[in-house]
Scaffold this motif. Structure first.
Motif, mmCIF file in Angstrom:
data_model
loop_
_atom_site.group_PDB
_atom_site.id
_atom_site.type_symbol
_atom_site.label_atom_id
_atom_site.label_comp_id
_atom_site.label_asym_id
_atom_site.label_seq_id
_atom_site.Cartn_x
_atom_site.Cartn_y
_atom_site.Cartn_z
ATOM 1 N N GLY A 282 41.596 41.618 -12.169
ATOM 2 C CA GLY A 282 40.824 41.252 -10.992
ATOM 3 C C GLY A 282 40.279 42.456 -10.247
ATOM 4 N N GLU A 283 40.144 43.591 -10.942
ATOM 5 C CA GLU A 283 39.646 44.807 -10.305
ATOM 6 C C GLU A 283 38.283 45.192 -10.875
ATOM 7 O OE1 GLU A 283 42.438 48.045 -10.077
ATOM 8 O OE2 GLU A 283 44.153 46.695 -9.935
ATOM 9 N N VAL A 284 37.575 46.032 -10.128
ATOM 10 C CA VAL A 284 36.275 46.525 -10.581
ATOM 11 C C VAL A 284 36.258 48.045 -10.446
ATOM 12 C CG1 VAL A 284 35.034 44.421 -9.978
ATOM 13 C CG2 VAL A 284 35.284 46.241 -8.282
ATOM 14 N N PRO A 285 35.471 48.725 -11.277
ATOM 15 C CA PRO A 285 35.371 50.187 -11.138
ATOM 16 C C PRO A 285 34.765 50.553 -9.789
ATOM 17 C CG PRO A 285 34.385 49.425 -13.190
ATOM 18 C CD PRO A 285 34.625 48.222 -12.358
ATOM 19 N N ASN A 286 35.226 51.634 -9.229
ATOM 20 C CA ASN A 286 34.652 52.117 -7.979
ATOM 21 C C ASN A 286 34.911 53.615 -7.891
ATOM 22 O OD1 ASN A 286 35.295 52.791 -4.833
ATOM 23 N ND2 ASN A 286 33.589 51.385 -5.046
ATOM 24 N N VAL A 287 33.900 54.398 -8.179
ATOM 25 C CA VAL A 287 34.058 55.857 -8.188
ATOM 26 C C VAL A 287 33.393 56.453 -6.951
ATOM 27 C CG1 VAL A 287 33.612 57.999 -9.429
ATOM 28 C CG2 VAL A 287 34.131 55.899 -10.708
ATOM 29 N N VAL A 288 34.206 57.018 -6.096
ATOM 30 C CA VAL A 288 33.741 57.752 -4.915
ATOM 31 C C VAL A 288 34.379 59.132 -4.994
ATOM 32 C CG1 VAL A 288 33.722 57.875 -2.396
ATOM 33 C CG2 VAL A 288 33.569 55.652 -3.542
ATOM 34 N N VAL A 289 33.600 60.185 -4.824
ATOM 35 C CA VAL A 289 34.126 61.536 -5.049
ATOM 36 C C VAL A 289 33.915 62.423 -3.817
ATOM 37 C CG1 VAL A 289 33.646 61.357 -7.522
ATOM 38 C CG2 VAL A 289 31.967 62.414 -6.018
ATOM 39 N N GLY A 290 34.635 63.533 -3.817
ATOM 40 C CA GLY A 290 34.412 64.604 -2.856
ATOM 41 C C GLY A 290 34.538 64.204 -1.404
ATOM 42 N N ASP A 291 33.582 64.685 -0.584
ATOM 43 C CA ASP A 291 33.634 64.441 0.857
ATOM 44 C C ASP A 291 33.586 62.954 1.184
ATOM 45 O OD1 ASP A 291 33.729 67.157 1.265
ATOM 46 O OD2 ASP A 291 31.585 67.359 1.723
ATOM 47 N N ALA A 292 32.868 62.180 0.387
ATOM 48 C CA ALA A 292 32.789 60.740 0.636
ATOM 49 C C ALA A 292 34.157 60.089 0.466
ATOM 50 C CB ALA A 292 31.772 60.095 -0.309
ATOM 51 N N LEU A 293 34.932 60.569 -0.498
ATOM 52 C CA LEU A 293 36.282 60.029 -0.687
ATOM 53 C C LEU A 293 37.190 60.446 0.466
ATOM 54 C CD1 LEU A 293 38.429 58.567 -2.274
ATOM 55 C CD2 LEU A 293 38.712 60.610 -3.698
ATOM 56 N N ALA A 294 37.069 61.687 0.913
ATOM 57 C CA ALA A 294 37.859 62.144 2.066
ATOM 58 C C ALA A 294 37.531 61.317 3.301
ATOM 59 C CB ALA A 294 37.588 63.626 2.323
#
Length: 315
Positions: A282-294
């Motif tokens: 029931g999950e989906v990929p979600n890639v957030v990196v760098g400053d956006a992840l912080a």
């Protein structure tokens, strides 16, 4: 010159040159027992990363304290790219609200988020509501009448539910359990009125008609739960709280290594075999990196701090 050479050598040992990275196995700490959602997701991703990075991935499970024990142990690792943390959001954004921890969301180098899913609130078929709006109205009209199971005092599920309830002036009784599986058993056994937890454990019971899920904690609706309202449709899109997973590194990790790992994670998370694996959970990929992840970590931490304070749970 002798001292300069020694110093440069020490730097070289502590921070590998990108062209050489990775030149040995990477250890991934998982702050949860083997077999759980974060563990199975990280191990599956690890097999794909091994191929992408050309090195082996060793997994170390360190459970306890809602994830804080493993995270605290990870804080002692060197920022050399060979020690990573694969965790879900609760140990980073929720646990520090209710426990004294040696870390905060900005104590790490963010690499990338990997996947996400909503929590859900479900009731028995005879509950007097058929929609999310009716569900909230029934709870609001009966303060203190209904109990909802969750994954522990101050856990993300409780805070996610209370973000919704507090905005509507709802008083429901929180009953903590040891996780979604235990919450589900008590819900099916009639010991609590409302199941509060992740989607995958309760999904078979919605399909069999033993449960109806009326709200998800994401802004958008979830196709797997067609009867459940997303928060945006209830005018509460800003109250979204998700269960999401990520990979972090120790503070001070070289940016070139961070970029290499983020690139590898983005590729492997979106590998069709991993996307298919996530769908079964029931999950989906979600890639957030760098400053956006912080920023994502800090925003969630700040929002949940308000909820914890209103509940008298904050440290």
């Amino acid at each position: 010159m002798k001292y300069l050479a020694l110093a440069l050598a020490a730097v070289a040992v502590g921070t590998p040159v990108l062209a050489e990275y990775p030149e040995r196995a990477i250890e991934v700490t998982i702050p949860a027992p083997a077999g759980g959602g974060t563990d199975t997701s990280a191990r599956k991703l690890g097999t794909l990363l091994e191929e992408e990075l050309g090195t082996s991935i060793a997994v170390l499970n360190v459970a306890g304290g809602g994830g804080s024990v493993g995270v605290t142990q990870f804080m002692m690792q060197k920022p050399n790219g060979y020690s990573l943390l694969a965790t879900w959001n609760s140990p980073i954004t929720t646990v520090p609200q209710v426990q004294q921890t040696a870390y905060q969301p900005d104590s790490f180098t963010p690499i990338a988020s990997t996947s996400e899913t909503a929590y859900t609130l479900c009731v028995k078929p005879d509950f007097p509501a058929e929609t999310g709006e009716e569900f909230l109205a029934e709870l609001a009209a009966n303060p203190g009448k209904y109990t909802y199971g969750n994954d522990g005092i101050g856990g993300t599920m409780q805070l996610a539910a209370e973000r919704i309830f507090q905005s509507e002036g709802i008083e429901a009784v929180a009953i903590p359990f040891g996780g979604a599986g235990e919450t589900l058993q008590n819900f099916l056994g009639g010991h609590v009125d409302i199941y509060g937890g992740s989607i995958s454990p309760v999904l078979p019971y919605t399909e069999s008609g033993e449960a109806k899920c009326l709200i998800v904690t994401s802004a958008a609706a979830v196709p797997a739960l067609p009867q459940a309202a997303g928060l945006e449709s209830l005018g509460m899109g800003d109250k979204e709280t998700l269960l999401w997973r990520m990979v972090l590194a120790p503070a001070g990790t070289d940016q070139a290594i961070v970029d290499r790992l983020a690139e590898a994670l983005e590729k492997t998370v979106n590998d069709p075999s991993y996307v298919e694996f996530l769908a079964t959970k029931g999950e989906v990929p979600n890639v957030v990196v760098g400053d956006a992840l912080a920023e994502r970590l800090q925003n969630e931490y700040d929002a949940l701090a308000i909820v914890a304070e209103n509940l008298g749970l904050n440290q």
